[in-house]
Design an enzyme around this catalytic site. Sequence first.
Site, PDB file in Angstrom:
ATOM      1  N   TYR A 142      -1.683 -11.948  -5.330  1.00  0.00           N
ATOM      2  CA  TYR A 142      -2.621 -11.001  -5.940  1.00  0.00           C
ATOM      3  C   TYR A 142      -2.955 -11.323  -7.395  1.00  0.00           C
ATOM      4  O   TYR A 142      -3.852 -10.719  -7.966  1.00  0.00           O
ATOM      5  CB  TYR A 142      -2.046  -9.581  -5.888  1.00  0.00           C
ATOM      6  N   HIS A 156      -8.401  -6.816  -8.463  1.00  0.00           N
ATOM      7  CA  HIS A 156      -7.582  -5.606  -8.607  1.00  0.00           C
ATOM      8  C   HIS A 156      -6.577  -5.734  -9.757  1.00  0.00           C
ATOM      9  O   HIS A 156      -5.996  -4.742 -10.173  1.00  0.00           O
ATOM     10  CB  HIS A 156      -6.843  -5.346  -7.290  1.00  0.00           C
ATOM     11  N   TYR A 181       3.254  -1.672  -6.074  1.00  0.00           N
ATOM     12  CA  TYR A 181       1.871  -1.875  -5.665  1.00  0.00           C
ATOM     13  C   TYR A 181       1.004  -0.836  -6.359  1.00  0.00           C
ATOM     14  O   TYR A 181       1.495   0.191  -6.829  1.00  0.00           O
ATOM     15  CB  TYR A 181       1.733  -1.824  -4.136  1.00  0.00           C
ATOM     16  N   ASN A 227      -0.997   1.526  -5.574  1.00  0.00           N
ATOM     17  CA  ASN A 227      -0.969   2.935  -5.192  1.00  0.00           C
ATOM     18  C   ASN A 227       0.353   3.633  -5.497  1.00  0.00           C
ATOM     19  O   ASN A 227       0.504   4.816  -5.221  1.00  0.00           O
ATOM     20  CB  ASN A 227      -1.347   3.106  -3.714  1.00  0.00           C
TER      21      ASN A 227
END
EC number: 3.1.1.29
Length: 194
Positions: free
Chosen positions: A17, A22, A68, A70
């Site tokens: 990632y 993001h 993560y 969230n």
Amino acid sequence: MSNIQLIVGLGNPGLEYKYTRHNAGTWLVENLARMHNCTLSLQSKFFGYTGRVTIGGQDIRLLIPTTYMNKSGQAVAALAGFYRIPPESILVAYDELDLPPGIAKFKLGGSSSQNGIRDIVSSLGNNKDFYRLRVGIGHPGHKGKVSGYVLGKAPAKEQEQMDAAIDEGVRCIEILIKDDMKKAMNRLHSFKAE
């Protein structure tokens, strides 16, 4: 002069990632740390990488959660609770679908559809009164494509635009802390990377 005591950069952990849209908030805090010769170190009790910098004579803590996106609130609440940092002294940098690449904007409070911000609001007892620095990543055009888009890498031109907006965001954080929000907003909100 602003009373910012904690600057948080949102993203997802792991190499897969690291270079995705993001992680724009993470890139901003990494740039800020680099600019101040600050090494971020893993602190498991805060669920993230932390560091300290001095800007305009103010002691500022930096945080990049290793949760993560969230679950970002877990890290923010842990560090803010430990150091007794109130929500109004927190600035959170994150990716914003509703702004094009090359644009970044400050915001104070309010709601957000961004999962990391929603989790932070919840973890701070539904308190929305923290600062945000929204880094534009653009929108894929269709709601069904958002997940793949934010978890994808930007084309080179868009990445250059995001990097320029992040650099300007870092400069404007300095203005926010040394001067005030109005001056920082005026500068950042008039910036657009070509």
